[in-house]
Motif scaffolding. Structure first.
Motif, PDB file in Angstrom:
ATOM      1  N   ALA A 202      -4.299 -67.039  59.333  1.00  0.00           N
ATOM      2  CA  ALA A 202      -3.420 -66.704  60.454  1.00  0.00           C
ATOM      3  C   ALA A 202      -2.101 -66.216  59.890  1.00  0.00           C
ATOM      4  O   ALA A 202      -1.627 -66.723  58.877  1.00  0.00           O
ATOM      5  CB  ALA A 202      -3.203 -67.936  61.320  1.00  0.00           C
TER       6      ALA A 202
ATOM      7  N   THR B 245      -0.221 -75.499  61.473  1.00  0.00           N
ATOM      8  CA  THR B 245      -0.341 -74.447  60.463  1.00  0.00           C
ATOM      9  C   THR B 245      -0.156 -75.049  59.076  1.00  0.00           C
ATOM     10  O   THR B 245       0.418 -76.135  58.928  1.00  0.00           O
ATOM     11  CB  THR B 245       0.740 -73.370  60.659  1.00  0.00           C
TER      12      THR B 245
ATOM     13  N   GLU C  64      -4.168 -71.393  60.119  1.00  0.00           N
ATOM     14  CA  GLU C  64      -4.084 -72.287  61.252  1.00  0.00           C
ATOM     15  C   GLU C  64      -5.016 -73.457  60.936  1.00  0.00           C
ATOM     16  O   GLU C  64      -6.102 -73.271  60.391  1.00  0.00           O
ATOM     17  CB  GLU C  64      -4.533 -71.582  62.528  1.00  0.00           C
TER      18      GLU C  64
ATOM     19  N   MET D 294      -7.531 -76.082  62.136  1.00  0.00           N
ATOM     20  CA  MET D 294      -8.419 -76.254  63.294  1.00  0.00           C
ATOM     21  C   MET D 294      -9.105 -77.613  63.210  1.00  0.00           C
ATOM     22  O   MET D 294      -9.588 -78.015  62.158  1.00  0.00           O
ATOM     23  CB  MET D 294      -9.504 -75.170  63.287  1.00  0.00           C
TER      24      MET D 294
ATOM     25  N   GLY E  57      -6.809 -75.295  67.497  1.00  0.00           N
ATOM     26  CA  GLY E  57      -5.674 -75.163  66.574  1.00  0.00           C
ATOM     27  C   GLY E  57      -4.669 -76.265  66.838  1.00  0.00           C
ATOM     28  O   GLY E  57      -4.264 -76.495  67.976  1.00  0.00           O
TER      29      GLY E  57
ATOM     30  N   SER F 117       1.865 -65.722  59.501  1.00  0.00           N
ATOM     31  CA  SER F 117       3.023 -66.560  59.776  1.00  0.00           C
ATOM     32  C   SER F 117       4.181 -66.075  58.925  1.00  0.00           C
ATOM     33  O   SER F 117       3.989 -65.563  57.817  1.00  0.00           O
ATOM     34  CB  SER F 117       2.690 -68.010  59.432  1.00  0.00           C
TER      35      SER F 117
ATOM     36  N   SER G  73      -2.074 -68.449  54.303  1.00  0.00           N
ATOM     37  CA  SER G  73      -1.403 -68.823  55.543  1.00  0.00           C
ATOM     38  C   SER G  73      -2.480 -69.116  56.574  1.00  0.00           C
ATOM     39  O   SER G  73      -3.287 -68.241  56.888  1.00  0.00           O
ATOM     40  CB  SER G  73      -0.520 -67.650  55.985  1.00  0.00           C
TER      41      SER G  73
END
Lengths: 336, 792
Positions: free
Chosen positions: B634, B656, B646, B648, B653, B636, B644
């Motif tokens: 993801a 981060t 997320e 889960m 989600g 960021s 980078s």
């Protein structure tokens, strides 16, 4: 098998068993001489095929041999068990195998310890917001509109009527609004004061609030609960001293000192040679607070108390600079 | 507030040593401690200079013969300019110690032996005056110890008063509380006024424009005053209270303020342009120079005392520069007024000045002591400054402030305090504090106006409690109340998180929720923050929305202090504006890793932290909610684009994580790689699975097969596992990655991956044939889909 053969067997077994050095060897010999496939077992199994007169004789010889071997086996077992064992010495001074653990922050530990004591006394835990309406932080707690604590010099404002709470007491008001007595609550949390950062002061700090409202709650109950707490937390010998004081939201109000646990009340640098340490403020909840939340002050009475977490931790661990709590140097954190 | 012990003794009889007194006062709510007025003054006596000649060998010194009560005169060599034959002065004899360290001995001074030293006020610690020898009053007895002669044998009692007790900013107020404690009655000073015929009303008229702000203003006029130094006893009492001596008139106003708690002000009447006092609000932008020489800009919050033409003082706070009483003053206008505490407070805040007067008015003075204090001061000025008091007082008091009347129910007192006090005992206590009590079933109590803090019945309960003594109230350790002691779920969860993470080697940190705008903008620009209107510094202005900047500061601090392994977490509050009065407060967990394992344990190898260290911690956290963690790429601003993610949990989600970008590390001044992960705790809790359901234990044995394959570097593990799972049937129970290897043997751009496959059937023992078939299918599929080669 002849008698001679049995005698040879016995002689061999006796010698071998005498020179056994380990339990494993003894066991191997047991299998060899008395096991299912051993010569003796074969003789005993074959008895029924012999003539009756011979059978008795052979049986006697074989059983005698078996008993002898059994005896030698037992002796050999004992001997190897008693013999000094050859072992590789372990260095028991090497550190154990483990992943290094971290530690809780001293503020967390202090709050947890205190909350646990009150939890055991039947107090519930409640929390409240850190960004708080001025009304909950001051107005409902009987602070007059012009009270100096409301000054911008003392309180952080984020809007005209919204502050960063300066104490945990607004939680009283929020909980009273939510429920009817009996209410017995302990409320820890972060609080703020508009104050320059120094060794003695930090703009953020933790407080812990306790309160109890019910029919006929008295000042004597307040003294009781705080005495019980202090003796559990600081030690059974600790003495308490209640001094009249002033807070807008309690009346009568008191400061509580405990006898200095560092010098047993004899006087030291920490207690400024008074023998006493100030640890918390308390009092009977002011009727105006009850009025603000719609409790009938004639029907109910209650007490409230509040203490500073860093102050208590600093006293207990002899820490002389409050900034250490918020600097988070691992060399500091790892000490507690 | 600090006051002389001897003064209190004059006002009330008590037989307590100073330590007992301060202890007892502390225990009735007047926290205090005592210090000796002056350090040791042993071997310092009153002497008289009987001869003074120039030193034969030093023209700037004098050789004096002094009489200090012995049979023979003593020779003293002295350098002070003001030493004169006939004067009385303090003499320190050999053995005396000045200022706690300077020891006096007989010494030779240029051929003359000096057997002591004549002292200045500064050398005795009485003031900072060191211009010459202290001149003593002629009446003092020669040879008398100086402490006794000057009444220095005294203690200063320092009070740390609570804001509700303005009455105790005075000797009489404190003496009254001592009386309540000991049962003695207060001995107020007698005030006798000797007036001249001329009416004061002819010399001055008083008008008040805003009588809410200034409910009362009284004045007297005193002519022909001789302004000069104060008598020693007044100086001594001011000294004990930390107030500098100015002159007799000003000192007397301060003395009476300390005595009654009523601030007074003396004006030089000749500086009034009109014979008038007009009390009014200042105009916006109006300027005035106070007696400290500072010109101040005023506004409507400030109350002015004027002569009808121009201002002469800021009411209740500070006098003006040109209306001060000086040695040239002959006519004094003496003010005794009452100002509303709120007005004084606003004025003080606007002007940013504090004074003894302002402090007393702001806390709340007594409007009905105004005349007594005024007369007391006038009579002292008459006596010690030879003034002529004009007849009468000009007293403007349009709306008299009446004392409050309250009802006290004696059973209520005992109900709240759990005491057993009789009604007469309660009456005695209130009476000793000078409350007017009418007995009856319920007591009718008149609250004196010097106690503005007492406004309700409960305040009377406290008065009874504190004089009775908190220590006499019983201590109950039995209690009623409900049985429900619920805990807060989020708090409980925080505790679990803390346990898991500290067990994983993370240290908990607690950081400031107030953050530096410059730092947070690096991480998260263009969003709204809660901003403090009155921050303590530029760096601490906003409330944080995330914990990243806080933890990056912790990482930097530790790396800069030789900590090579930084492994920390914080469970902290964040504040998200949501367009309502209060923001949404959201608890977050943030983890930070920097440096690496340093080989603290001999059984494992040191090495730099990688993303997998962080992921491992997230996996441990996931166990708390009975879920598995997966990371999905993801974008960021915080993290390096290649690392980078997320986080889960169960497909949702919850936060981060990743490796912090170079740009941000540089801005924070961090040189080493930092891994951060932040989870929203509420989202984390929401993913929690319900209670786990029991699965019967396997009845048939499982069979294991190890499978080692070589694949291209770009093939990801999750895809291999997916292929394996699809190729097998439901008897494949576990696929565990147990080895990952890169090296010469597998060739450049390739990696060797080893899985342990666990097969089991719940209804029968699996045959080798079945498992072999499955394995062949798996290998084929891996070859087709991922170009995987079976390793020998």
């Amino acid at each position: 098998m002849s008698q001679d053969e049995i005698a040879d067997l016995l002689a061999e077994a006796e010698e071998l068993l005498e020179n056994c050095a380990s339990a494993e060897e003894v066991e191997a010999l047991r299998v060899k001489y008395l096991g299912r496939k051993s010569a003796l077992t074969a003789i005993l199994r074959g008895l029924k095929e012999l003539d009756a007169d011979k059978r008795v004789e052979v049986a006697r010889e074989a059983n005698l041999a078996k008993k002898k071997i059994e005896k030698w086996l037992a002796e050999a077992k004992q001997k190897v068990a008693a013999a000094p064992r050859q072992v590789t010495r372990i260095d028991h001074t090497l550190p154990g195998k483990r992943y290094p653990t971290g530690k809780l922050h001293l503020i967390t530990r202090t709050v947890d310890d205190i909350v646990d004591i009150f939890y055991g006394m039947g107090f519930e835990v409640a929390l409240g917001p850190e960004v708080e309406e001025e009304y909950y932080n001051f107005g409902a707690l009987n602070f007059p509109p012009d009270h100096p604590a409301r000054d911008m010099q003392d309180t952080f404002y984020v809007a005209d009527d919204v502050v960063l709470r300066t104490h945990t007491s607004p939680i009283q008001v929020r909980e009273f609004q939510k429920r009817k007595p009996p209410v017995r609550i302990i409320a820890p949390g972060r609080t703020y004061r508009q104050e320059a950062i120094s060794a003695r002061a930090y703009c953020v700090f933790y407080q812990l609030e306790g309160f109890y409202v019910d029919h006929r709650v008295t000042f004597a109950d307040l003294k009781g609960v705080l005495t019980a707490f202090a003796q559990q937390y600081f030690g059974a010998d600790v003495k308490l001293r209640f001094r009249p004081s002033f807070f807008p939201f309690t009346e009568p109000s008191a400061e509580v000192d405990i006898s200095c646990f560092l010098c047993q009340g004899r006087g030291c640098r920490i207690c400024k040679h008074t023998g006493w340490l100030e640890i918390l403020g308390c009092g009977m909840i002011h009727p105006n607070v009850f009025e603000a939340v719609g409790y009938d002050a004639e029907e109910y009475t209650g007490y409230a108390f509040g203490m500073g977490i860093e102050r208590i931790a600093m006293l207990k661990h002899k820490i002389d600079d409050i900034r250490l709590f918020y600097e988070n140097d691992i060399r500091f954190l790892s000490q507690f | 507030m600090q006051i002389s012990l001897n003064w209190l003794k004059e006002l009330i009889d008590f037989d307590l040593d100073v330590e007992t007194l301060t202890h007892k006062l502390t225990m009735i709510g007047l926290e205090c401690e005592a210090t000796p007025l002056i350090g040791s003054l042993e071997k310092i006596v009153v002497c008289k200079v009987i001869a003074s000649e120039t030193h034969p060998n030093a023209a700037n010194l004098k050789v004096c013969q002094v009489d200090c009560g012995g049979e023979e005169a003593v020779t003293i060599v002295c350098g002070a300019p003001n030493v004169r034959k006939g004067m009385k002065a303090p003499l320190a004899l050999p053995g005396a110690v000045l200022g706690g360290e300077y020891k006096i001995k007989s010494i030779d001074k240029y051929g003359v032996t000096s057997d002591g030293m004549l002292c200045s006020e500064a050398e005795l610690g009485l003031s900072d005056d060191q211009t010459g020898i202290m001149r003593l009053e002629r009446s003092l007895k020669i040879g008398a110890p100086i402490a006794e002669a000057l009444k220095l044998d005294d203690y200063i009692i320092h009070f740390d008063l609570t804001p509700n007790r303005p009455d105790c900013l005075s000797a009489i107020g404190i003496a009254r509380d001592i009386g309540a404690m000991t049962g003695s009655r207060l001995k107020r000073p007698s005030v006798k006024i000797r007036e001249f015929e001329t009416p004061a009303a002819d010399a001055v008229r008083v008008d008040i424009e805003d009588d809410d702000a200034c409910p009362r203003y009284a004045a007297r006029v005193i002519r022909n005053v001789a302004v000069g130094p104060s008598p020693w006893w007044i100086k001594q009492r001011l000294l004990a209270s930390g107030i500098r001596s100015i002159n007799n008139v000003v000192d007397i106003t301060n003395y009476v303020m300390l005595e009654y708690g009523q601030p007074l002000h003396a004006f030089d009447y000749d500086n009034f342009r009109q014979p008038q006092v007009l009390v009014r609000r200042a105009r916006i932008g109006e300027k005035f120079t106070t007696l400290d020489g500072v010109e101040r800009e005023l506004n409507k919050d400030v109350l002015l005392i004027t002569d009808g033409d121009r201002p002469v003082a800021i009411g209740g706070i500070m006098g003006g520069e040109y209306s001060e009483v000086t040695e040239k003053t002959t006519t004094v206008l003496l003010e005794s007024a009452h100002f509303d505490s709120r007005v004084i407070r606003r004025g003080r805040k606007h002007l940013d000045i504090t004074s003894e007067s302002q402090d007393r008015f702001e806390r709340g003075a007594d409007p009905n002591i105004v005349l007594t204090a005024l007369d007391r001061a006038a009579s002292l000025i008459d006596k010690y400054a030879q003034g002529e008091i004009l007849a009468g007082t000009v007293d403007c008091y349009p709306n008299k402030i009446e004392p409050l009347q309250l009802e006290l129910r004696p059973p209520r007192v005992n109900q709240i305090l759990a005491t057993d006090l009789s009604t007469p005992e309660m009456i005695d206590i209130l009476d000793s504090l000078e409350f007017g009590v009418t007995p009856g079933k319920n007591l009718q109590v008149i609250v004196p106006t010097f106690r503005p803090d007492v406004t309700q019945e409960i305040d009377l309960v406290e008065e009874v409690a504190r004089i009775h003594g908190y220590e006499k109230i019983p201590c109950h350790t039995e209690t009623g109340g409900g049985l429900v002691t619920s805990r807060v779920e989020s708090e409980e969860f925080h505790t679990h998180l803390r346990r898991v993470l500290t067990a994983q080697g993370y240290y908990e940190v607690v950081t400031n929720t107030i953050v530096n705008p410059k730092e947070v903008l690096l991480l998260d620009e263009g969003v709204e923050y809660i901003k403090i209107r009155n921050p303590i510094s530029e760096d601490l202005q906003w409330l944080r929305r995330e914990l990243f900047s806080s933890l990056l500061n912790v990482v930097r601090h530790n790396l800069n202090h030789q900590v090579e392994k930084v492994k920390v977490f914080e469970i902290g509050n964040t504040f998200i504006p949501i367009g309502e009065k209060l923001p949404s407060e959201e608890w977050r967990l943030c983890l930070a890793l920097a440096g690496g394992d340093t080989g603290e344990n001999w059984t494992f190898h040191p090495g730099a932290f990688t993303l997998y260290d962080l992921k491992g911690a997230l996996e441990c956290i996931a166990i708390l909610v009975d879920r598995e963690v997966s990371l999905s790429l993801a974008e960021s601003k915080v993290f390096d684009p290649g690392c980078s993610f997320e986080v889960m949990l169960g497909g949702v989600g919850i936060g981060t994580c990743g490796s912090v970008s170079r740009v941000i590390l540089e801005s924070f001044g961090i040189k080493s790689e930092v891994f951060l992960g932040e989870l929203r705790i509420k989202s984390l809790i929401n993913t929690r699975r319900g209670p786990a359901e029991y699965q019967p234990l396997p009845r048939f044995p499982s069979a294991e097969r190890d499978l080692a394959i070589v694949v291209g570097e770009k093939v990801i593990i999750a895809d291999l596992v997916a292929t394996i799972t699809a190729a097998a049937d439901q008897t494949l129970r576990e696929t565990v990655l147990f080895d990952l290897y890169r090296g010469k043997q597998v060739g450049q751009g390739r990696k060797s991956v080893a899985f342990r496959l666990v097969f089991r059937d719940e209804s029968k023992t699996l045959t080798d044939e079945h498992i072999d078939n499955l394995c062949n299918r798996i290998v084929d599929k891996l070859r087709v889909e991922h170009d995987a080669q079976l390793r020998a």
